[in-house]
Design a protein around this motif. Structure first.
Motif, PDB file in Angstrom:
ATOM      1  N   VAL A 479       0.825  -1.204   0.000  1.00 57.14           N
ATOM      2  CA  VAL A 479       0.000   0.000   0.000  1.00 57.14           C
ATOM      3  C   VAL A 479       0.864   1.262   0.000  1.00 57.14           C
ATOM      4  O   VAL A 479       0.571   2.231  -0.714  1.00 57.14           O
ATOM      5  CB  VAL A 479      -0.962  -0.008   1.205  1.00 57.14           C
ATOM      6  N   ILE A 480       1.927   1.262   0.787  1.00 56.76           N
ATOM      7  CA  ILE A 480       2.848   2.414   0.793  1.00 56.76           C
ATOM      8  C   ILE A 480       3.457   2.606  -0.592  1.00 56.76           C
ATOM      9  O   ILE A 480       3.555   3.733  -1.104  1.00 56.76           O
ATOM     10  CB  ILE A 480       3.952   2.227   1.853  1.00 56.76           C
ATOM     11  N   ARG A 481       3.838   1.504  -1.227  1.00 56.38           N
ATOM     12  CA  ARG A 481       4.420   1.583  -2.581  1.00 56.38           C
ATOM     13  C   ARG A 481       3.418   2.168  -3.564  1.00 56.38           C
ATOM     14  O   ARG A 481       3.740   3.083  -4.323  1.00 56.38           O
ATOM     15  CB  ARG A 481       4.859   0.189  -3.032  1.00 56.38           C
ATOM     16  N   ARG A 482       2.202   1.650  -3.545  1.00 51.93           N
ATOM     17  CA  ARG A 482       1.180   2.124  -4.489  1.00 51.93           C
ATOM     18  C   ARG A 482       0.829   3.593  -4.261  1.00 51.93           C
ATOM     19  O   ARG A 482       0.672   4.371  -5.207  1.00 51.93           O
ATOM     20  CB  ARG A 482      -0.079   1.258  -4.378  1.00 51.93           C
ATOM     21  N   ARG A 483       0.723   3.997  -2.989  1.00 49.00           N
ATOM     22  CA  ARG A 483       0.361   5.378  -2.691  1.00 49.00           C
ATOM     23  C   ARG A 483       1.422   6.351  -3.181  1.00 49.00           C
ATOM     24  O   ARG A 483       1.112   7.325  -3.880  1.00 49.00           O
ATOM     25  CB  ARG A 483       0.147   5.551  -1.184  1.00 49.00           C
ATOM     26  N   TYR A 484       2.689   6.090  -2.856  1.00 49.62           N
ATOM     27  CA  TYR A 484       3.705   7.105  -3.135  1.00 49.62           C
ATOM     28  C   TYR A 484       4.297   6.991  -4.536  1.00 49.62           C
ATOM     29  O   TYR A 484       4.903   7.952  -5.019  1.00 49.62           O
ATOM     30  CB  TYR A 484       4.742   7.108  -2.008  1.00 49.62           C
ATOM     31  N   GLU A 485       4.076   5.879  -5.221  1.00 49.60           N
ATOM     32  CA  GLU A 485       4.338   5.848  -6.656  1.00 49.60           C
ATOM     33  C   GLU A 485       3.363   6.789  -7.361  1.00 49.60           C
ATOM     34  O   GLU A 485       3.737   7.517  -8.284  1.00 49.60           O
ATOM     35  CB  GLU A 485       4.183   4.418  -7.196  1.00 49.60           C
ATOM     36  N   ARG A 486       2.082   6.768  -6.914  1.00 52.28           N
ATOM     37  CA  ARG A 486       1.085   7.670  -7.489  1.00 52.28           C
ATOM     38  C   ARG A 486       1.410   9.130  -7.161  1.00 52.28           C
ATOM     39  O   ARG A 486       1.255  10.022  -7.996  1.00 52.28           O
ATOM     40  CB  ARG A 486      -0.304   7.288  -6.969  1.00 52.28           C
ATOM     41  N   VAL A 487       1.861   9.386  -5.923  1.00 47.84           N
ATOM     42  CA  VAL A 487       2.217  10.750  -5.534  1.00 47.84           C
ATOM     43  C   VAL A 487       3.325  11.286  -6.430  1.00 47.84           C
ATOM     44  O   VAL A 487       3.272  12.428  -6.908  1.00 47.84           O
ATOM     45  CB  VAL A 487       2.636  10.802  -4.051  1.00 47.84           C
ATOM     46  N   LEU A 488       4.349  10.445  -6.683  1.00 46.31           N
ATOM     47  CA  LEU A 488       5.458  10.869  -7.548  1.00 46.31           C
ATOM     48  C   LEU A 488       5.000  11.037  -8.992  1.00 46.31           C
ATOM     49  O   LEU A 488       5.350  12.017  -9.664  1.00 46.31           O
ATOM     50  CB  LEU A 488       6.590   9.841  -7.476  1.00 46.31           C
ATOM     51  N   LYS A 489       4.213  10.095  -9.481  1.00 47.95           N
ATOM     52  CA  LYS A 489       3.776  10.116 -10.876  1.00 47.95           C
ATOM     53  C   LYS A 489       2.896  11.324 -11.179  1.00 47.95           C
ATOM     54  O   LYS A 489       3.073  11.996 -12.213  1.00 47.95           O
ATOM     55  CB  LYS A 489       3.008   8.832 -11.187  1.00 47.95           C
ATOM     56  N   ASP A 490       1.951  11.624 -10.277  1.00 49.61           N
ATOM     57  CA  ASP A 490       0.999  12.712 -10.523  1.00 49.61           C
ATOM     58  C   ASP A 490       1.411  14.024  -9.871  1.00 49.61           C
ATOM     59  O   ASP A 490       0.648  14.997  -9.888  1.00 49.61           O
ATOM     60  CB  ASP A 490      -0.393  12.318 -10.013  1.00 49.61           C
ATOM     61  N   ASN A 491       2.598  14.030  -9.270  1.00 51.58           N
ATOM     62  CA  ASN A 491       3.119  15.252  -8.627  1.00 51.58           C
ATOM     63  C   ASN A 491       2.143  15.785  -7.572  1.00 51.58           C
ATOM     64  O   ASN A 491       1.828  16.971  -7.527  1.00 51.58           O
ATOM     65  CB  ASN A 491       3.402  16.330  -9.681  1.00 51.58           C
ATOM     66  N   LEU A 492       1.652  14.867  -6.715  1.00 50.26           N
ATOM     67  CA  LEU A 492       0.715  15.242  -5.666  1.00 50.26           C
ATOM     68  C   LEU A 492       1.457  15.810  -4.458  1.00 50.26           C
ATOM     69  O   LEU A 492       2.693  15.707  -4.364  1.00 50.26           O
ATOM     70  CB  LEU A 492      -0.113  14.025  -5.239  1.00 50.26           C
ATOM     71  N   THR A 493       0.711  16.377  -3.525  1.00 51.41           N
ATOM     72  CA  THR A 493       1.312  16.966  -2.322  1.00 51.41           C
ATOM     73  C   THR A 493       1.904  15.876  -1.431  1.00 51.41           C
ATOM     74  O   THR A 493       1.240  14.889  -1.112  1.00 51.41           O
ATOM     75  CB  THR A 493       0.250  17.741  -1.524  1.00 51.41           C
ATOM     76  N   MET A 494       3.152  16.068  -1.050  1.00 52.81           N
ATOM     77  CA  MET A 494       3.812  15.125  -0.143  1.00 52.81           C
ATOM     78  C   MET A 494       3.389  15.402   1.299  1.00 52.81           C
ATOM     79  O   MET A 494       3.216  16.562   1.688  1.00 52.81           O
ATOM     80  CB  MET A 494       5.328  15.270  -0.251  1.00 52.81           C
ATOM     81  N   PRO A 495       3.238  14.362   2.107  1.00 51.46           N
ATOM     82  CA  PRO A 495       2.917  14.580   3.522  1.00 51.46           C
ATOM     83  C   PRO A 495       4.152  15.010   4.306  1.00 51.46           C
ATOM     84  O   PRO A 495       5.292  14.758   3.888  1.00 51.46           O
ATOM     85  CB  PRO A 495       2.425  13.210   3.978  1.00 51.46           C
ATOM     86  N   ASP A 496       3.928  15.653   5.424  1.00 49.95           N
ATOM     87  CA  ASP A 496       5.026  15.985   6.339  1.00 49.95           C
ATOM     88  C   ASP A 496       5.276  14.849   7.318  1.00 49.95           C
ATOM     89  O   ASP A 496       6.338  14.791   7.943  1.00 49.95           O
ATOM     90  CB  ASP A 496       4.680  17.258   7.118  1.00 49.95           C
ATOM     91  N   LEU A 497       4.278  13.963   7.472  1.00 45.75           N
ATOM     92  CA  LEU A 497       4.407  12.831   8.390  1.00 45.75           C
ATOM     93  C   LEU A 497       3.493  11.709   7.920  1.00 45.75           C
ATOM     94  O   LEU A 497       2.367  11.961   7.501  1.00 45.75           O
ATOM     95  CB  LEU A 497       4.014  13.245   9.812  1.00 45.75           C
ATOM     96  N   ILE A 498       4.018  10.475   7.974  1.00 52.58           N
ATOM     97  CA  ILE A 498       3.221   9.288   7.669  1.00 52.58           C
ATOM     98  C   ILE A 498       3.014   8.525   8.971  1.00 52.58           C
ATOM     99  O   ILE A 498       3.961   8.301   9.733  1.00 52.58           O
ATOM    100  CB  ILE A 498       3.919   8.383   6.635  1.00 52.58           C
ATOM    101  N   VAL A 499       1.758   8.134   9.237  1.00 48.74           N
ATOM    102  CA  VAL A 499       1.424   7.382  10.443  1.00 48.74           C
ATOM    103  C   VAL A 499       0.928   6.002  10.027  1.00 48.74           C
ATOM    104  O   VAL A 499      -0.002   5.889   9.218  1.00 48.74           O
ATOM    105  CB  VAL A 499       0.334   8.098  11.271  1.00 48.74           C
ATOM    106  N   VAL A 500       1.559   4.948  10.561  1.00 49.51           N
ATOM    107  CA  VAL A 500       1.114   3.591  10.269  1.00 49.51           C
ATOM    108  C   VAL A 500       0.548   2.975  11.545  1.00 49.51           C
ATOM    109  O   VAL A 500       0.939   3.343  12.656  1.00 49.51           O
ATOM    110  CB  VAL A 500       2.254   2.713   9.707  1.00 49.51           C
ATOM    111  N   ASP A 501      -0.362   2.048  11.379  1.00 48.10           N
ATOM    112  CA  ASP A 501      -0.977   1.367  12.515  1.00 48.10           C
ATOM    113  C   ASP A 501      -0.098   0.178  12.876  1.00 48.10           C
ATOM    114  O   ASP A 501      -0.116  -0.852  12.202  1.00 48.10           O
ATOM    115  CB  ASP A 501      -2.386   0.901  12.143  1.00 48.10           C
ATOM    116  N   GLY A 502       0.691   0.319  13.932  1.00 47.28           N
ATOM    117  CA  GLY A 502       1.585  -0.764  14.329  1.00 47.28           C
ATOM    118  C   GLY A 502       2.897  -0.237  14.866  1.00 47.28           C
ATOM    119  O   GLY A 502       3.095   0.978  15.011  1.00 47.28           O
ATOM    120  N   GLY A 503       3.806  -1.185  15.141  1.00 44.52           N
ATOM    121  CA  GLY A 503       5.070  -0.828  15.756  1.00 44.52           C
ATOM    122  C   GLY A 503       6.261  -0.972  14.837  1.00 44.52           C
ATOM    123  O   GLY A 503       6.235  -0.568  13.672  1.00 44.52           O
ATOM    124  N   LYS A 504       7.309  -1.629  15.356  1.00 46.41           N
ATOM    125  CA  LYS A 504       8.594  -1.682  14.653  1.00 46.41           C
ATOM    126  C   LYS A 504       8.481  -2.319  13.278  1.00 46.41           C
ATOM    127  O   LYS A 504       9.058  -1.834  12.306  1.00 46.41           O
ATOM    128  CB  LYS A 504       9.602  -2.457  15.504  1.00 46.41           C
TER     129      LYS A 504
END
Length: 645
Positions: A479-504
């Motif tokens: 999911v991270i790969r698919r999301r940020y490949e799209r962000v790079l491809k479409d020149n979308l706004t980058m987040p300042d912080l990514i929050v994932v549900d879980g630990g290490k």
């Protein structure tokens, strides 16, 4: 951009041209107008003494931001002429209740007040109900405080032993043994006995509790003189209960009438309406409602008032309303009046028009409700309306203070979060969560918070494609790969912080994809839950370390809200996906049903349940014969085994 901003300019211009033509045909008569959007959906209903003036006012002159929003969506309108202002008032109320237009003030069903009801039965019962129907029952209320209604009923249950059971039992129950029921299930309770209790209850609820209290006091003293102290104590307890229920009286008037006093205030596109319920001249309850309004303030206020009294069987003797602000509907097409409290600064003709409009509204309400309606100008009655207006203003001020406080807290929490994490300023946060049941129908979801507030237009859903089984780490990687490949491809706004549900593990998987595969260096933190599935720790870095963020801080509360929101969004999406999957598997397992027929069946019937309940002949329009139709129904009803491959 909104859908309406994307609307074809030619179509929009054509709609406005049609509206312009219809405006020229409006009559100088009272009635209701119905505003529609481009889909033909009714979005606003209003009434007017002069339809031509009122409807034209929406398309001329300046408006508040909220009214502009309403006007921007209007693509057509209709109107219904009535013979009087009263008919327009009633028609508007009925149209609003029928169509629930999004821009009208609405009394929601779950906001209806409770009533105390004496049922119309051979053996009557006393009950608290929010459902008012024409069943010859006696209704008393409304009670804005539901607890007060229940307490009053409990008191009456102790004083008057009417039937308690909805369905007549075979033998006496506990209520009989504690003296709260005469047990008509086993003993003969005469109509005269029931009528006497009904009359006493009606007198009490009608405001005659002082008389009841005096009678109980007399009986208590008589019991004490007869040395029947147990009965005297019981009667004393009843008297104390009456005092407890009625102790909330705040102000009194000498005339001892039942009246409802209204006041309202508006600010920033919001309206607050305050109602004071006075019974027997005493203020027993108050209620305030807050809601956005989009039309004319006084008309929307009156729309609220009419809805309060529609289907209301317990009307007061009098209704007090505030003055109409000068410069309202009656003056919209004339020179604007000076909006001040001192009417001396307002043009006399504007005051005269406002007074005439007030008179029409008052007379229309009186004709409809058969209740005296006043718009007090001076004295104690004017003070009562002013008190209601002050309370409405205070409710609005309190709302805005709370909003401002929450906004300040949220802004400060976002600023401080960047300091805690060492990331610098954080404005945009993107959060992810995965959802599956033992690996089936795996999905993921992303929510976006900007400056601490959710931006729902930016939310995204993902069906996991490459992961088999319940592998949370690989799901996160995909999911991270698919999301940020799209962000790079479409020149979308980058987040300042990514929050994932879980630990290490989840943090490491996300960091690996971002840095090693995509070359992105965005701070990633993880939210770890405790055994009770509550947010417990914040972790950041690779290898991840715990951030000592206090659990009672606004920063921690913000992260908790983000995690709850993304979890809710993911769970909802997973349920939808699983439900669709179950439907598909049910139909696909039937021989002779392929993808094309499955889609046709669902489109025609709407759901598997309706297919299951259908008759064989109902399948004929789809070109499905009786034999196959019978097999479909049997398979879905479980009457025949469905072949499995």
């Amino acid at each position: 951009m909104t859908d309406y901003e994307h609307e074809d300019a030619g179509i929009r211009e054509q709609s406005l041209e049609m509206i312009k033509h219809k405006l020229s045909l409006l009559p100088d008569k009272p009635g209701c107008y119905i505003m529609k959007n481009r889909e033909g959906t009714i979005i606003y209903v209003g009434k007017a003494k002069v339809l031509k003036n009122r409807v034209r006012s929406y398309f001329t002159g300046s408006h508040s931001a909220k009214t502009q929003k309403l006007v921007s969506e209007i693509r057509d309108f209709e109107y219904i002429i009535t013979s009087s202002n009263m008919e327009a008032l009633i028609l508007e109320c009925n149209l609003i209740k029928q169509h629930h237009p999004r821009y009208n003030v609405l009394l929601k069903d779950d906001k209806t007040f409770p009533y105390i009801k004496i049922t119309h039965e051979e053996q009557p019962r006393l009950e608290v109900t929010r459902r008012v129907i024409k069943d010859k029952g006696k209704y008393f209320g409304p009670y804005p405080n539901a607890f007060a209604a229940q307490q009053t009923k409990k008191l009456l249950d102790r004083l008057y032993p009417l039937r308690k059971c909805k369905t007549m039992p075979d033998k006496v129950c506990l209520y009989y043994h504690i003296g709260q029921c005469l047990a008509p299930c086993e003993f003969d309770v005469t109509a005269e006995t029931n009528e006497r209790m009904v009359q006493e209850i009606s007198r009490f609820l009608g405001g005659g509790h002082d008389v009841i209290k005096e009678e109980l006091t007399t009986k208590m003293l008589a019991a004490a003189e007869e040395l029947n102290f147990e009965r005297a104590k019981e009667l004393r307890d009843h008297i104390m209960s009456i005092d407890a229920v009625m102790e909330k009286q705040k102000i009194t008037t000498a005339d001892a009438l039942d009246r409802d006093v209204f006041g309202y205030a508006v600010d920033k596109g919001w309206m607050a309406v305050h109602i004071q319920y006075m019974r027997q001249g005493k203020l027993i309850e108050r209620h305030v409602s807050l809601f956005p309004y989009y039309g004319d303030e006084y008309n929307d206020f009156m729309s609220y008032v009419t809805q309060v009294y529609s289907d209301n069987p317990a009307l007061p003797k009098e209704i007090f309303l505030p003055n109409m602000p000068v410069g309202n509907e009656v003056t919209v097409l004339s020179e604007p009046a000076v909006h001040t409290e001192a009417t001396a600064e307002v043009p006399p003709e504007a005051v005269a028009r406002a007074e005439a409009e007030e008179t029409d509204i008052r007379e229309a309400l009186e004709s409809w409700l058969k209740v005296k309606v006043h718009i007090p100008q001076r004295g104690l009655k004017k003070q009562m309306v002013d008190m209601a207006k002050d309370n409405a203003r205070n409710a609005l001020d309190e709302k805005f203070r709370l909003v401002e406080r929450d906004e300040r807290r949220t802004t400060k929490a976002v600023e401080n979060l960047g300091e805690w994490l060492g990331t610098g300023t954080i404005r945009r946060i993107e959060a992810f969560d995965n959802s599956n049941i033992q690996g089936t129908n795996p999905v993921s979801a992303m929510v976006v918070f900007v400056d601490g507030r959710p931006d729902r237009k930016e939310y995204r859903k993902y069906k996991v494609k490459t992961v088999q089984g319940p592998d949370d780490y690989e799901t996160m990687r995909e999911v991270i790969r698919r999301r940020y490949e799209r962000v790079l491809k479409d020149n979308l706004t980058m987040p300042d912080l990514i929050v994932v549900d879980g630990g290490k593990g989840q943090i490491s998987a996300a960091v690996d994809v971002l840095e090693n595969e995509l070359g992105l260096f965005i701070p990633i933190c993880g939210l770890v839950k405790d055994a009770k599935h509550k947010t417990a720790q914040l972790m950041i870095g690779d290898p991840a370390e715990v951030v000592p963020l206090p659990r009672d801080s606004q920063e921690f509360y913000l992260l908790q809200r983000i995690q709850d929101e993304v979890h809710r969004f993911a769970i909802t999406f997973h349920r939808e996906t699983r439900a669709k999957s179950m439907v598909v598997s049910q139909l696909d397992a039937i021989p002779g049903i392929g993808e094309k027929r499955r889609k046709a069946l669902l489109k025609h019937f709407g759901s598997v349940r309706k297919i299951k309940e259908a008759e064989v002949t109902d399948f004929k329009p789809l070109g499905i014969g009786e034999k196959l139709a019978g097999e479909i129904i049997k398979a879905l009803q479980g009457e025949a085994a469905i072949p499995q491959e």
